[in-house]
Design a protein around this motif. Sequence first.
Motif, PDB file in Angstrom:
ATOM      1  N   ARG A  65      36.480  33.769  75.390  1.00  0.00           N
ATOM      2  CA  ARG A  65      37.521  32.355  76.609  1.00  0.00           C
ATOM      3  C   ARG A  65      37.813  31.517  75.480  1.00  0.00           C
ATOM      4  NH1 ARG A  65      34.410  27.211  77.418  1.00  0.00           N
ATOM      5  NH2 ARG A  65      32.459  27.541  76.191  1.00  0.00           N
ATOM      6  N   GLY A  77      34.951  37.626  72.695  1.00  0.00           N
ATOM      7  CA  GLY A  77      34.498  38.590  72.551  1.00  0.00           C
ATOM      8  C   GLY A  77      33.645  39.398  72.463  1.00  0.00           C
ATOM      9  N   ASN A 103      43.726  34.915  76.905  1.00  0.00           N
ATOM     10  CA  ASN A 103      43.165  35.835  77.095  1.00  0.00           C
ATOM     11  C   ASN A 103      43.703  36.930  78.053  1.00  0.00           C
ATOM     12  OD1 ASN A 103      40.622  36.359  79.824  1.00  0.00           O
ATOM     13  ND2 ASN A 103      39.459  36.424  78.269  1.00  0.00           N
ATOM     14  N   GLY A 134      36.980  42.626  83.609  1.00  0.00           N
ATOM     15  CA  GLY A 134      37.571  40.798  83.515  1.00  0.00           C
ATOM     16  C   GLY A 134      38.797  40.527  84.642  1.00  0.00           C
ATOM     17  N   ILE A 150      36.978  30.087  82.492  1.00  0.00           N
ATOM     18  CA  ILE A 150      36.108  30.924  82.993  1.00  0.00           C
ATOM     19  C   ILE A 150      37.071  31.881  83.965  1.00  0.00           C
ATOM     20  CG2 ILE A 150      34.415  30.501  80.826  1.00  0.00           C
ATOM     21  CD1 ILE A 150      33.031  29.609  83.365  1.00  0.00           C
ATOM     22  N   GLU A 153      36.639  35.949  84.875  1.00  0.00           N
ATOM     23  CA  GLU A 153      34.949  36.872  84.043  1.00  0.00           C
ATOM     24  C   GLU A 153      34.336  36.766  85.133  1.00  0.00           C
ATOM     25  OE1 GLU A 153      35.404  37.566  81.164  1.00  0.00           O
ATOM     26  OE2 GLU A 153      37.757  36.188  80.582  1.00  0.00           O
ATOM     27  N   SER A 173      29.203  42.766  85.218  1.00  0.00           N
ATOM     28  CA  SER A 173      29.740  43.705  84.245  1.00  0.00           C
ATOM     29  C   SER A 173      28.937  45.551  83.790  1.00  0.00           C
ATOM     30  CB  SER A 173      30.356  43.128  82.806  1.00  0.00           C
ATOM     31  OG  SER A 173      31.435  42.657  82.927  1.00  0.00           O
TER      32      SER A 173
END
Length: 302
Positions: A65, A77, A103, A134, A150, A153, A173
């Motif tokens: 982030r 991360g 990012n 992502g 974010i 995300e 995820s």
Amino acid sequence: MNFLILDVGGQSIKYALMNERAEFIEKGKIPTPTDTIENFVDVVGNIFDEHKNIIQGMGVSMPGRIDSDRGYLYTGGALKYNDNTEMKDILEKRCPLPITIENDGKCAALAEAWIGNLRDCDDAMVIVIGTGIGGGVIKNKELHKGKHFIAGEFGFINMPSDNSGDKSAGMLSSQCGTPYLCKSVASAKNLPIEKVDGYKVFEYAKNGDTEVLNILDDYCHKMALQIYNLQHIYDPEKFAIGGGISKQNIFIEYLQNNIEKCASEIPYLIKPKILRCKFFNDSNLIGSLYNYLTKFHYPTII
């Protein structure tokens, strides 16, 4: 004009010497340090030293982030040693040239919006499927970051889960990253998980293995439902799907089939338009270059 562009991943740092037309002059890769930020800065510094006399600046794509205007990493991360660091200031002390940091998923979105398969869109989304999930949100042809940086995300979207003991098991995820697909196939085939990677999964699928095709279909159904959710939250023109899995034609086929299935079951929903990202391993590099060019007002017409 030449620029040094870095794509920092959990396992390797890819780097490229590029010009303002997104042409690659040189490419390389080196293992990512997993221990300390000092070693990380040393590795980046060594890459810089090899190119410092022929570049105007550096663009960096990283996980985490990130406040890209400030160059601050709230999280790193997989690289936990980068949590809560003024990364831009730290790197510019070692590499005294202008540096931008963004990012990695957002860089992938920038690449597609700039010269990729979303260049004709005002509003779009990029979903990158890998170990996690992502991506990025394009709004009025620009990257939308969100108040807390974010936006995009998608991996943190929560889904129903039977595993009440693991609070992260219900995240997108966990249920739609490639490790979940590999784990599901390994379980079905009674194989050790280390024996099943993405290549093995799609080897089974391309050979018509019914059991694996059913797993793939269920996996794509979960992903299709979340794409529908995103369609009705943001209403983009298109979704570009990236990550290594998107190279597999059978994956795109099954994902599209599940989107069609949902459309037939609830016909008044707006059907998402999906396509494959144009860039694969180069997407973060190209997007990082674009981030640098726009930050310092270089021409970006190709």
